[in-house]
Design a protein around this motif. Sequence first.
Motif, mmCIF file in Angstrom:
data_model
loop_
_atom_site.group_PDB
_atom_site.id
_atom_site.type_symbol
_atom_site.label_atom_id
_atom_site.label_comp_id
_atom_site.label_asym_id
_atom_site.label_seq_id
_atom_site.Cartn_x
_atom_site.Cartn_y
_atom_site.Cartn_z
ATOM 1 N N ALA A 56 0.842 -1.209 0.000
ATOM 2 C CA ALA A 56 0.000 0.000 0.000
ATOM 3 C C ALA A 56 0.870 1.249 0.000
ATOM 4 C CB ALA A 56 -0.928 -0.004 1.207
ATOM 5 N N GLY A 57 1.947 1.231 0.769
ATOM 6 C CA GLY A 57 2.855 2.373 0.801
ATOM 7 C C GLY A 57 3.527 2.625 -0.531
ATOM 8 N N LEU A 58 3.904 1.574 -1.233
ATOM 9 C CA LEU A 58 4.537 1.740 -2.548
ATOM 10 C C LEU A 58 3.560 2.296 -3.576
ATOM 11 C CD1 LEU A 58 6.774 -1.457 -2.719
ATOM 12 C CD2 LEU A 58 7.503 0.925 -2.450
ATOM 13 N N ILE A 59 2.312 1.849 -3.484
ATOM 14 C CA ILE A 59 1.303 2.390 -4.403
ATOM 15 C C ILE A 59 1.078 3.875 -4.136
ATOM 16 C CG2 ILE A 59 -1.154 2.304 -5.002
ATOM 17 C CD1 ILE A 59 -0.972 -0.757 -4.535
ATOM 18 N N ILE A 60 0.957 4.240 -2.876
ATOM 19 C CA ILE A 60 0.745 5.653 -2.530
ATOM 20 C C ILE A 60 1.981 6.477 -2.855
ATOM 21 C CG2 ILE A 60 0.295 7.223 -0.608
ATOM 22 C CD1 ILE A 60 -1.399 4.961 0.616
ATOM 23 N N LEU A 61 3.173 5.887 -2.687
ATOM 24 C CA LEU A 61 4.402 6.601 -3.043
ATOM 25 C C LEU A 61 4.451 6.889 -4.532
ATOM 26 C CD1 LEU A 61 7.125 7.688 -2.022
ATOM 27 C CD2 LEU A 61 8.095 5.447 -2.578
ATOM 28 N N SER A 62 3.961 5.963 -5.355
ATOM 29 C CA SER A 62 3.942 6.213 -6.803
ATOM 30 C C SER A 62 2.978 7.346 -7.152
ATOM 31 C CB SER A 62 3.575 4.940 -7.565
ATOM 32 O OG SER A 62 2.236 4.581 -7.299
ATOM 33 N N VAL A 63 1.886 7.460 -6.413
ATOM 34 C CA VAL A 63 0.962 8.583 -6.625
ATOM 35 C C VAL A 63 1.627 9.895 -6.222
ATOM 36 C CG1 VAL A 63 -1.231 9.598 -5.878
ATOM 37 C CG2 VAL A 63 -1.117 7.173 -6.406
ATOM 38 N N ALA A 64 2.363 9.869 -5.120
ATOM 39 C CA ALA A 64 3.039 11.080 -4.650
ATOM 40 C C ALA A 64 4.118 11.519 -5.640
ATOM 41 C CB ALA A 64 3.653 10.841 -3.271
#
Length: 114
Positions: A56-64
Amino acid sequence: MKKFLLFIAGLVALGILLANLGPMVLLGVSVWLLYVVFKQFMKTDSTAGKIAWMIAGLIILSVAVSNVFAVIGLVAAYGLYLIYKNWTSQKEAAVPKSDDPFTNFEKQWAEMNK
């Protein structure tokens, strides 16, 4: 002429700020979500939970990272602040320093009556 150039620069900065408003909001939300994911990752004891929070953190990091152009909007907002500050600043007339107490009294009296 200086005020006109400040006005034009302010319009350009405002346009850039408005154009980047969406990415700025998404960047803020994604940074907040990264903080929440990190806190949950640190609380979790199970390995499966840690792996899920990492994904989940990697997915949100890609959005950021995709909204990194929002930094341009932040620079434009800071530019608008500087333009506003420069627009409203008033230069005081240079008054020669004097040790005469009556001159200082007159200056302080004028400042109190503003």
